[in-house]
Design a protein around this motif. Structure first.
Motif, PDB file in Angstrom:
ATOM      1  N   TRP A  38       8.936  21.368  25.568  1.00 20.31           N
ATOM      2  CA  TRP A  38      10.192  20.552  25.483  1.00 20.31           C
ATOM      3  C   TRP A  38      10.211  20.148  23.865  1.00 20.31           C
ATOM      4  CZ3 TRP A  38      12.214  15.727  28.228  1.00 20.31           C
ATOM      5  CH2 TRP A  38      13.506  15.657  28.360  1.00 20.31           C
ATOM      6  N   THR A  39       8.993  19.513  23.169  1.00 24.28           N
ATOM      7  CA  THR A  39       8.807  19.324  22.098  1.00 24.28           C
ATOM      8  C   THR A  39       9.126  20.347  20.840  1.00 24.28           C
ATOM      9  OG1 THR A  39       7.119  17.371  22.572  1.00 24.28           O
ATOM     10  CG2 THR A  39       7.370  18.140  20.231  1.00 24.28           C
ATOM     11  N   ILE A  40       8.776  21.484  21.392  1.00 22.37           N
ATOM     12  CA  ILE A  40       9.001  22.615  20.532  1.00 22.37           C
ATOM     13  C   ILE A  40      10.653  23.116  20.558  1.00 22.37           C
ATOM     14  CG2 ILE A  40       8.728  25.101  20.269  1.00 22.37           C
ATOM     15  CD1 ILE A  40       6.447  23.411  19.219  1.00 22.37           C
ATOM     16  N   ALA A  41      11.262  22.981  21.794  1.00 19.73           N
ATOM     17  CA  ALA A  41      12.690  23.144  21.751  1.00 19.73           C
ATOM     18  C   ALA A  41      13.551  22.148  21.454  1.00 19.73           C
ATOM     19  CB  ALA A  41      12.946  23.419  23.202  1.00 19.73           C
ATOM     20  N   GLY A  42      13.023  20.916  21.387  1.00 19.65           N
ATOM     21  CA  GLY A  42      13.626  19.576  20.509  1.00 19.65           C
ATOM     22  C   GLY A  42      13.405  19.770  18.980  1.00 19.65           C
ATOM     23  N   ALA A  43      12.269  20.396  18.650  1.00 14.92           N
ATOM     24  CA  ALA A  43      12.101  20.513  16.982  1.00 14.92           C
ATOM     25  C   ALA A  43      13.077  21.656  16.586  1.00 14.92           C
ATOM     26  CB  ALA A  43      10.670  20.989  16.910  1.00 14.92           C
ATOM     27  N   ALA A  44      13.312  22.818  17.456  1.00 16.63           N
ATOM     28  CA  ALA A  44      14.213  23.812  17.202  1.00 16.63           C
ATOM     29  C   ALA A  44      15.872  23.294  17.180  1.00 16.63           C
ATOM     30  CB  ALA A  44      14.051  24.840  18.080  1.00 16.63           C
ATOM     31  N   LEU A  45      16.069  22.397  18.245  1.00 17.25           N
ATOM     32  CA  LEU A  45      17.511  21.798  18.126  1.00 17.25           C
ATOM     33  C   LEU A  45      17.537  20.855  16.821  1.00 17.25           C
ATOM     34  CD1 LEU A  45      19.794  21.631  19.727  1.00 17.25           C
ATOM     35  CD2 LEU A  45      19.027  19.855  20.876  1.00 17.25           C
ATOM     36  N   LEU A  46      16.486  20.005  16.382  1.00 13.73           N
ATOM     37  CA  LEU A  46      16.533  19.300  15.239  1.00 13.73           C
ATOM     38  C   LEU A  46      16.935  20.142  14.031  1.00 13.73           C
ATOM     39  CD1 LEU A  46      16.149  16.163  14.683  1.00 13.73           C
ATOM     40  CD2 LEU A  46      13.895  16.668  14.000  1.00 13.73           C
ATOM     41  N   LEU A  47      16.343  21.326  13.800  1.00 12.28           N
ATOM     42  CA  LEU A  47      16.658  21.939  12.798  1.00 12.28           C
ATOM     43  C   LEU A  47      17.957  22.426  12.830  1.00 12.28           C
ATOM     44  CD1 LEU A  47      13.323  24.229  12.769  1.00 12.28           C
ATOM     45  CD2 LEU A  47      13.798  22.583  11.309  1.00 12.28           C
ATOM     46  N   THR A  48      18.770  22.191  13.436  1.00 13.74           N
ATOM     47  CA  THR A  48      20.245  22.515  13.394  1.00 13.74           C
ATOM     48  C   THR A  48      21.009  21.371  12.718  1.00 13.74           C
ATOM     49  OG1 THR A  48      20.732  21.782  15.664  1.00 13.74           O
ATOM     50  CG2 THR A  48      20.031  24.195  15.232  1.00 13.74           C
ATOM     51  N   THR A  49      20.479  20.124  12.547  1.00 11.48           N
ATOM     52  CA  THR A  49      21.184  19.000  12.151  1.00 11.48           C
ATOM     53  C   THR A  49      21.827  19.277  10.695  1.00 11.48           C
ATOM     54  OG1 THR A  49      19.112  17.907  11.533  1.00 11.48           O
ATOM     55  CG2 THR A  49      20.054  17.419  13.851  1.00 11.48           C
ATOM     56  N   PRO A  50      21.347  20.060   9.844  1.00  9.93           N
ATOM     57  CA  PRO A  50      22.047  20.100   8.631  1.00  9.93           C
ATOM     58  C   PRO A  50      23.300  20.887   8.730  1.00  9.93           C
ATOM     59  CG  PRO A  50      19.564  20.783   8.396  1.00  9.93           C
ATOM     60  CD  PRO A  50      19.940  20.643   9.554  1.00  9.93           C
ATOM     61  N   LEU A  51      23.627  21.608   9.934  1.00 11.75           N
ATOM     62  CA  LEU A  51      24.950  21.741  10.034  1.00 11.75           C
ATOM     63  C   LEU A  51      25.951  20.677  10.405  1.00 11.75           C
ATOM     64  CD1 LEU A  51      24.069  24.880  12.393  1.00 11.75           C
ATOM     65  CD2 LEU A  51      25.004  25.054  10.065  1.00 11.75           C
ATOM     66  N   TRP A  52      25.293  19.694  11.231  1.00 14.39           N
ATOM     67  CA  TRP A  52      25.976  18.535  11.398  1.00 14.39           C
ATOM     68  C   TRP A  52      26.479  17.830  10.031  1.00 14.39           C
ATOM     69  CZ3 TRP A  52      24.156  14.113  15.069  1.00 14.39           C
ATOM     70  CH2 TRP A  52      25.038  13.296  15.402  1.00 14.39           C
ATOM     71  N   ILE A  53      25.483  17.697   9.075  1.00 15.99           N
ATOM     72  CA  ILE A  53      25.615  16.975   7.938  1.00 15.99           C
ATOM     73  C   ILE A  53      26.489  17.738   7.230  1.00 15.99           C
ATOM     74  CG2 ILE A  53      24.401  16.367   5.555  1.00 15.99           C
ATOM     75  CD1 ILE A  53      21.914  15.936   7.529  1.00 15.99           C
ATOM     76  N   THR A  54      26.814  19.092   6.976  1.00 13.87           N
ATOM     77  CA  THR A  54      27.795  19.785   6.396  1.00 13.87           C
ATOM     78  C   THR A  54      28.894  19.615   7.043  1.00 13.87           C
ATOM     79  OG1 THR A  54      25.658  21.477   5.947  1.00 13.87           O
ATOM     80  CG2 THR A  54      27.972  22.120   5.482  1.00 13.87           C
ATOM     81  N   VAL A  55      29.044  19.571   8.130  1.00 14.97           N
ATOM     82  CA  VAL A  55      30.443  19.549   8.626  1.00 14.97           C
ATOM     83  C   VAL A  55      31.049  18.177   8.544  1.00 14.97           C
ATOM     84  CG1 VAL A  55      31.721  19.332  11.027  1.00 14.97           C
ATOM     85  CG2 VAL A  55      30.145  21.208  10.629  1.00 14.97           C
ATOM     86  N   ASN A  56      30.239  17.155   8.452  1.00 14.85           N
ATOM     87  CA  ASN A  56      30.599  15.708   8.022  1.00 14.85           C
ATOM     88  C   ASN A  56      30.909  15.736   6.378  1.00 14.85           C
ATOM     89  OD1 ASN A  56      30.545  13.714  10.297  1.00 14.85           O
ATOM     90  ND2 ASN A  56      28.577  14.607  10.530  1.00 14.85           N
ATOM     91  N   LEU A  57      30.460  16.516   5.744  1.00 15.07           N
ATOM     92  CA  LEU A  57      30.799  16.725   4.028  1.00 15.07           C
ATOM     93  C   LEU A  57      32.102  17.033   4.158  1.00 15.07           C
ATOM     94  CD1 LEU A  57      27.313  17.081   2.452  1.00 15.07           C
ATOM     95  CD2 LEU A  57      28.575  15.021   2.732  1.00 15.07           C
ATOM     96  N   LEU A  58      32.494  18.286   4.940  1.00 16.24           N
ATOM     97  CA  LEU A  58      33.550  19.084   4.711  1.00 16.24           C
ATOM     98  C   LEU A  58      34.776  18.507   5.239  1.00 16.24           C
ATOM     99  CD1 LEU A  58      32.203  22.704   4.895  1.00 16.24           C
ATOM    100  CD2 LEU A  58      32.755  21.500   2.831  1.00 16.24           C
ATOM    101  N   GLY A  59      34.470  17.678   6.346  1.00 11.31           N
ATOM    102  CA  GLY A  59      35.778  17.105   7.014  1.00 11.31           C
ATOM    103  C   GLY A  59      35.355  16.010   7.764  1.00 11.31           C
TER     104      GLY A  59
END
Length: 95
Positions: A38-59
């Motif tokens: 579950w930690t490995i899956a959580g780390a993989a999900l955590l690696l997608t947070t730059p997308l969230w940051i990018t979406v916040n910067l653009l809109g």
């Protein structure tokens, strides 16, 4: 992919006998393997947070909905890992 190697690989390589002779209860072994996966899956999900940051910067997205989706994805990954771990324990070898 993460869950199917949890127990099937241990049985195939012969390490399961070593694990079961350790002075640890079986529930601790199962919980430890589950939390590790579950930690490995959580780390993989955590690696997608730059997308969230990018979406916040653009809109201006609904951050509460995005956070809720992240939490739901983490919980769903835990459920899938639990099911996959149970199936891995039932199989002898993976294909």
């Amino acid at each position: 992919a993460i869950a199917m190697r949890l127990w099937a690989e241990e049985g195939r390589s012969g390490a399961l006998e070593l694990l079961l002779t350790l002075p640890a209860p079986t529930w601790a072994l199962v919980l430890g393997k589950f939390l590790a996966a579950w930690t490995i899956a959580g780390a993989a999900l955590l690696l997608t947070t730059p997308l969230w940051i990018t979406v916040n910067l653009l809109g201006s997205p609904d951050n509460a909905a995005i956070l809720t989706a992240y939490i739901a994805s983490l919980l769903m990954a835990g459920a899938y890992i639990a099911i996959g771990s149970a199936m891995s324990a039932l199989t002898q070898a993976q294909i």
